[in-house]
Each structure stands twice: as structure tokens, then as C-alpha cells.
Design a protein around this motif. Structure first.
Motif, mmCIF file in Angstrom:
data_model
loop_
_atom_site.group_PDB
_atom_site.id
_atom_site.type_symbol
_atom_site.label_atom_id
_atom_site.label_comp_id
_atom_site.label_asym_id
_atom_site.label_seq_id
_atom_site.Cartn_x
_atom_site.Cartn_y
_atom_site.Cartn_z
ATOM 1 N N LEU A 155 0.835 -1.202 0.000
ATOM 2 C CA LEU A 155 0.000 0.000 0.000
ATOM 3 C C LEU A 155 0.869 1.251 0.000
ATOM 4 O O LEU A 155 0.594 2.222 -0.722
ATOM 5 C CB LEU A 155 -0.930 -0.014 1.209
ATOM 6 C CG LEU A 155 -1.845 1.202 1.371
ATOM 7 C CD1 LEU A 155 -2.719 1.400 0.142
ATOM 8 C CD2 LEU A 155 -2.693 1.063 2.631
ATOM 9 N N GLU A 156 1.912 1.230 0.807
ATOM 10 C CA GLU A 156 2.822 2.384 0.848
ATOM 11 C C GLU A 156 3.479 2.610 -0.512
ATOM 12 O O GLU A 156 3.631 3.762 -0.953
ATOM 13 C CB GLU A 156 3.884 2.169 1.928
ATOM 14 C CG GLU A 156 3.323 2.237 3.345
ATOM 15 C CD GLU A 156 4.359 1.881 4.402
ATOM 16 O OE1 GLU A 156 4.409 2.575 5.423
ATOM 17 O OE2 GLU A 156 5.119 0.914 4.200
ATOM 18 N N ALA A 157 3.847 1.532 -1.184
ATOM 19 C CA ALA A 157 4.467 1.652 -2.505
ATOM 20 C C ALA A 157 3.495 2.235 -3.521
ATOM 21 O O ALA A 157 3.868 3.061 -4.367
ATOM 22 C CB ALA A 157 4.968 0.291 -2.971
ATOM 23 N N LEU A 158 2.221 1.814 -3.440
ATOM 24 C CA LEU A 158 1.229 2.333 -4.373
ATOM 25 C C LEU A 158 0.996 3.824 -4.137
ATOM 26 O O LEU A 158 0.932 4.613 -5.095
ATOM 27 C CB LEU A 158 -0.088 1.573 -4.229
ATOM 28 C CG LEU A 158 -1.212 2.012 -5.169
ATOM 29 C CD1 LEU A 158 -0.822 1.808 -6.622
ATOM 30 C CD2 LEU A 158 -2.499 1.267 -4.848
ATOM 31 N N ILE A 159 0.869 4.225 -2.888
ATOM 32 C CA ILE A 159 0.672 5.640 -2.578
ATOM 33 C C ILE A 159 1.871 6.458 -3.045
ATOM 34 O O ILE A 159 1.719 7.556 -3.603
ATOM 35 C CB ILE A 159 0.410 5.835 -1.067
ATOM 36 C CG1 ILE A 159 -0.954 5.231 -0.696
ATOM 37 C CG2 ILE A 159 0.468 7.301 -0.677
ATOM 38 C CD1 ILE A 159 -1.248 5.219 0.788
ATOM 39 N N GLU A 160 3.065 5.941 -2.840
ATOM 40 C CA GLU A 160 4.267 6.642 -3.306
ATOM 41 C C GLU A 160 4.275 6.753 -4.820
ATOM 42 O O GLU A 160 4.685 7.784 -5.381
ATOM 43 C CB GLU A 160 5.512 5.889 -2.823
ATOM 44 C CG GLU A 160 6.829 6.460 -3.324
ATOM 45 C CD GLU A 160 7.118 7.867 -2.812
ATOM 46 O OE1 GLU A 160 7.872 8.585 -3.486
ATOM 47 O OE2 GLU A 160 6.585 8.231 -1.739
ATOM 48 N N MET A 161 3.804 5.731 -5.514
ATOM 49 C CA MET A 161 3.796 5.734 -6.971
ATOM 50 C C MET A 161 2.754 6.711 -7.512
ATOM 51 O O MET A 161 3.009 7.438 -8.476
ATOM 52 C CB MET A 161 3.511 4.320 -7.479
ATOM 53 C CG MET A 161 3.559 4.148 -8.985
ATOM 54 S SD MET A 161 3.607 2.395 -9.476
ATOM 55 C CE MET A 161 2.178 1.724 -8.615
ATOM 56 N N VAL A 162 1.582 6.749 -6.889
ATOM 57 C CA VAL A 162 0.492 7.594 -7.384
ATOM 58 C C VAL A 162 0.645 9.043 -6.942
ATOM 59 O O VAL A 162 0.260 9.962 -7.663
ATOM 60 C CB VAL A 162 -0.862 7.027 -6.899
ATOM 61 C CG1 VAL A 162 -2.011 7.959 -7.256
ATOM 62 C CG2 VAL A 162 -1.093 5.636 -7.479
ATOM 63 N N GLN A 163 1.175 9.265 -5.735
ATOM 64 C CA GLN A 163 1.284 10.608 -5.168
ATOM 65 C C GLN A 163 -0.083 11.300 -5.129
ATOM 66 O O GLN A 163 -0.268 12.388 -5.698
ATOM 67 C CB GLN A 163 2.281 11.446 -5.974
ATOM 68 C CG GLN A 163 3.729 10.995 -5.890
ATOM 69 C CD GLN A 163 4.339 11.247 -4.517
ATOM 70 O OE1 GLN A 163 4.387 12.377 -4.035
ATOM 71 N NE2 GLN A 163 4.801 10.189 -3.884
ATOM 72 N N PRO A 164 -1.071 10.701 -4.479
ATOM 73 C CA PRO A 164 -2.421 11.263 -4.512
ATOM 74 C C PRO A 164 -2.537 12.568 -3.729
ATOM 75 O O PRO A 164 -1.869 12.772 -2.719
ATOM 76 C CB PRO A 164 -3.260 10.157 -3.858
ATOM 77 C CG PRO A 164 -2.308 9.458 -2.948
ATOM 78 C CD PRO A 164 -0.989 9.480 -3.654
ATOM 79 N N THR A 165 -3.406 13.435 -4.209
ATOM 80 C CA THR A 165 -3.742 14.656 -3.481
ATOM 81 C C THR A 165 -5.011 14.468 -2.663
ATOM 82 O O THR A 165 -5.323 15.280 -1.802
ATOM 83 C CB THR A 165 -3.937 15.829 -4.454
ATOM 84 O OG1 THR A 165 -4.952 15.501 -5.401
ATOM 85 C CG2 THR A 165 -2.635 16.139 -5.187
ATOM 86 N N ARG A 166 -5.779 13.418 -2.953
ATOM 87 C CA ARG A 166 -6.958 13.093 -2.166
ATOM 88 C C ARG A 166 -7.102 11.584 -2.068
ATOM 89 O O ARG A 166 -7.002 10.893 -3.075
ATOM 90 C CB ARG A 166 -8.228 13.683 -2.779
ATOM 91 C CG ARG A 166 -9.511 13.160 -2.132
ATOM 92 C CD ARG A 166 -10.765 13.644 -2.846
ATOM 93 N NE ARG A 166 -11.181 14.944 -2.357
ATOM 94 C CZ ARG A 166 -12.250 15.598 -2.798
ATOM 95 N NH1 ARG A 166 -12.979 15.078 -3.767
ATOM 96 N NH2 ARG A 166 -12.578 16.759 -2.283
ATOM 97 N N ILE A 167 -7.331 11.098 -0.846
ATOM 98 C CA ILE A 167 -7.651 9.686 -0.623
ATOM 99 C C ILE A 167 -8.984 9.626 0.099
ATOM 100 O O ILE A 167 -9.166 10.258 1.144
ATOM 101 C CB ILE A 167 -6.564 8.970 0.200
ATOM 102 C CG1 ILE A 167 -5.232 8.937 -0.565
ATOM 103 C CG2 ILE A 167 -7.001 7.552 0.553
ATOM 104 C CD1 ILE A 167 -4.090 8.294 0.201
ATOM 105 N N VAL A 168 -9.915 8.871 -0.461
ATOM 106 C CA VAL A 168 -11.222 8.676 0.164
ATOM 107 C C VAL A 168 -11.256 7.268 0.741
ATOM 108 O O VAL A 168 -11.078 6.280 0.011
ATOM 109 C CB VAL A 168 -12.371 8.864 -0.843
ATOM 110 C CG1 VAL A 168 -13.717 8.657 -0.148
ATOM 111 C CG2 VAL A 168 -12.308 10.253 -1.478
ATOM 112 N N ALA A 169 -11.454 7.164 2.047
ATOM 113 C CA ALA A 169 -11.575 5.866 2.711
ATOM 114 C C ALA A 169 -13.026 5.434 2.668
ATOM 115 O O ALA A 169 -13.920 6.154 3.137
ATOM 116 C CB ALA A 169 -11.091 5.960 4.154
#
Length: 237
Positions: A155-169
Motif C-alpha cells: 500500500l505504501e508503494a502504491l501511494i508513493e507511486m500515485v502521489q495522490p492529493t486526495r484519498i477517500v476511505a
């Protein structure tokens, strides 16, 4: 990490009482090369999204047996696989199972909302695989803390790859898990177990959509440096 490397890292994971759709093959429903098809689907999905600089992620809890377990695309069942392919500008997303396409209620509601907001997102889960009961591979259960911690680096790798400005849980479980990781999110109710209306209203509020606004017939990936890329959405529900 590239999408190809990320999918390879997913493929390498194996846990007890967990179906890894990018590694495992269901002897009942899957075609012979099902895992390879699902790897292709996810890699194509991520490559298109990252190329277009999509910066929003929707993250739920884990895969269900009717949805991403079969398609390799989170929160997307076989009924909406063509919609996902069109959203990405017409990439090839292949079915990995035999028989009639299977529908999943959560996926149907997610794609109904996507049709209303007309905004591209990357779909994912806190725990990327399908956890099931020991004696029932077609059941759904909540993943354990051990299982979540084993897959945190993915999950950390995906977030680092995408660099999101918004995450909706999506759902309380996803919101709490992501907060443990130190990830800031906007939280909405999960659409299952009577939460459909709250999920829809929560997403509409986040995106400024009015209930009577017509569904978008076009969804687009926006590249911040180029023009809008349009793709037909097969609207759900």
C-alpha cells in the motif's frame, strides 16, 4: 516503483486462507491463464491512470469474491469491467473466468457514483487480496491485523507511486486502518449493510454533485499537462 514492478510484488505474496488474484487460480471459475489476465488488467489500469496523472484514490477494506477477486481490478466486478476499460480510454481488460459475468453489489454502487461525478479515480483496498474462511474459498471475511501489516509495504508503494492529493476511505475499517498508517483521508460510509444511501450522499457531498444531476455519459482522465482524455462510461444502475 513502476506499475509492472508493483504487480510483480503483488504476485509474489502468498498467505493462508487468502486468494491472491494476481497469483492464484480458482479451480472452479477461472480460465487456465486467469492470474496472468488479472495481472494484465491491473497493470493496464495503473499505467493508464499514472500516465494521465490521476491524483485521487478510493480505498476500501479488502477484495470480495464476486468483484476484484475475479477481475483483478479493485471495486470492479465483471459486469463493469467494460466500463473500467472505457474509463481508461479503451485499454484492453480481459475476463479471467468462465460462465456468465458475475455482479457485485458494492461494485455496482461504486460505478453508479462514478457515473454521476464524472471524475477519474484509482480504486484500491487496504488489504489487496481476498480473505476467506478456511473451509469456504467463496466467503468473505475481514482481514486480520497480521495480514494487513504483512501487506503494508504494498500500500505504501502504491501511494508513493500515485502521489495522490486526495484519498477517500470507503468504510470505517478502511478509515481506521489508513489512519494507523498516518494517511490523511476523507471518509464515507461503506455501501454494504444498509450504507448505500450514506455512501452515495457522502460521495456527492465530497464532489459537489446534486442528487438530481444527470449521470455523465463521459468519464475522463485528466492529464495536468495535456488536454482531457474522454472515455465512454457504461453507467450502472
Amino acid at each position: 516503483m513502476t506499475p509492472s514492478q508493483f504487480v510483480s510484488a503483488l504476485e509474489a505474496m502468498s498467505l493462508p486462507s487468502v486468494f491472491n488474484p494476481w497469483r492464484d487460480r480458482c479451480p472452479v471459475h477461472d480460465v487456465a491463464d486467469a492470474a496472468a489476465r488479472r495481472r494484465h488488467n491491473l497493470e493496464s489500469f495503473l499505467e493508464a491512470a499514472i500516465r494521465a496523472k490521476v491524483r485521487t484514490m478510493w480505498i476500501a477494506r479488502d477484495l470480495g469474491y464476486r468483484g476484484g477477486r475475479r477481475t483483478g481490478v479493485p471495486l470492479t466486478d465483471e459486469v463493469h469491467l467494460a466500463a473500467a476499460a472505457s474509463l481508461l480510454g479503451g485499454v484492453s481488460l480481459d475476463r479471467a473466468t468462465d460462465g456468465p459475468p458475475m455482479a457485485e453489489r458494492t461494485a455496482a454502487i461504486v460505478w453508479r457514483v462514478l457515473g454521476r461525478i464524472g471524475s477519474p479515480v484509482i480504486l484500491w483496498n487496504v488489504f489487496p487480496f481476498h480473505p476467506h474462511d478456511n473451509d469456504d474459498p467463496m466467503s468473505n471475511r475481514c482481514h486480520t491485523r497480521f495480514e494487513r501489516e504483512e501487506t503494508w509495504p504494498l500500500l505504501e508503494a502504491l501511494i508513493e507511486m500515485v502521489q495522490p492529493t486526495r484519498i477517500v476511505a470507503i468504510g470505517r475499517d478502511a478509515s481506521l486502518a489508513l489512519s494507523e498508517l498516518g494517511v490523511e483521508t476523507s471518509a464515507v460510509r461503506h455501501p454494504s449493510y444498509g450504507g448505500q444511501a450514506e455512501f452515495i450522499s457522502g460521495m456527492y457531498e465530497l464532489y459537489g454533485v446534486t442528487p438530481d444531476q444527470p449521470a455523465h455519459r463521459q468519464l475522463s482522465f485528466m492529464d495536468e499537462d495535456t488536454d482531457w482524455r474522454s472515455a465512454k462510461l457504461v453507467a450502472a444502475g
